[in-house]
Design a protein around this motif. Structure first.
Motif, short mmCIF file in Angstrom:
data_model
loop_
_atom_site.label_atom_id
_atom_site.label_comp_id
_atom_site.label_asym_id
_atom_site.label_seq_id
_atom_site.Cartn_x
_atom_site.Cartn_y
_atom_site.Cartn_z
N GLU A 141 0.83 -1.20 0.00
CA GLU A 141 0.00 0.00 0.00
C GLU A 141 0.87 1.26 0.00
O GLU A 141 1.99 1.25 0.50
CB GLU A 141 -0.91 0.04 1.24
N SER A 142 0.29 2.34 -0.51
CA SER A 142 0.95 3.63 -0.47
C SER A 142 -0.11 4.73 -0.54
O SER A 142 -1.25 4.47 -0.89
CB SER A 142 1.95 3.79 -1.61
N LEU A 182 -5.38 6.26 -2.06
CA LEU A 182 -4.51 5.16 -1.69
C LEU A 182 -4.32 4.22 -2.88
O LEU A 182 -5.22 4.03 -3.69
CB LEU A 182 -5.10 4.36 -0.52
N THR A 208 -1.18 1.22 5.44
CA THR A 208 -0.71 2.60 5.32
C THR A 208 -1.59 3.47 6.21
O THR A 208 -2.81 3.32 6.24
CB THR A 208 -0.74 3.08 3.86
#
Length: 113
Positions: A6-7, A20, A107
Motif C-alpha cells: 500500500e501507499s 490510496l 498505510t
C-alpha cells in the motif's frame, strides 16, 4: 511470494481528499480495503470484484470510491470528504479464486485539523 504494498497514506485536514494505492505481485479475483482505527476492530471499507462490482461499508458510502487496474495489478481507494473518524491504518487485501486472502502491511491515514 505473494505481496501487496500500500501507499498514499498521510495527514490530511477534515474535508480533504486522499488516494490510496495497492500494488500486487499477482492478480486476484476479489480485492478490497479494510481499516482499523484506534481502539476499534478492523472493518471492511470497500471491495471490488474482477468485473468491477463494488461494495462499500455504510460509513464511507458516497465519499469513497474503490477501483482497480487489472493490467497493473493495482487497487485504488479515492477518499473524499474525509472525517476525523476515518483515521486508521488502511490495509489492502486480495482474495484468490480458492478463497485465500493475502494482506498488505497497511498505510496510515490521519485526518486532523
Amino acid at each position: 511470494q505473494v505481496q501487496l504494498v500500500e501507499s498514499g497514506g498521510g495527514l490530511v485536514q477534515p474535508g480533504g481528499s486522499l488516494r490510496l494505492s495497492c500494488v500486487g505481485s499477482r492478480s486476484f479475483l476479489h480485492m478490497g480495503w479494510s481499516r482499523q482505527g484506534p481502539g476499534k476492530e478492523r472493518e471492511l471499507v470497500a471491495s471490488i470484484t474482477g468485473g468491477g462490482t463494488t461494495t462499500y461499508g455504510d460509513s464511507v458510502k458516497g465519499r469513497f470510491t474503490i477501483s482497480r487496474d487489472n493490467a497493473k495489478d493495482t487497487l485504488y481507494l479515492q477518499m473524499n470528504s474525509l472525517k476525523p473518524e476515518d483515521t486508521a491504518v488502511y490495509y489492502c487485501n486480495g482474495r484468490t479464486m480458492l478463497g485465500i486472502d493475502y494482506w498488505g502491511k497497511g498505510t496510515l491515514v490521519t485526518v486532523s485539523s
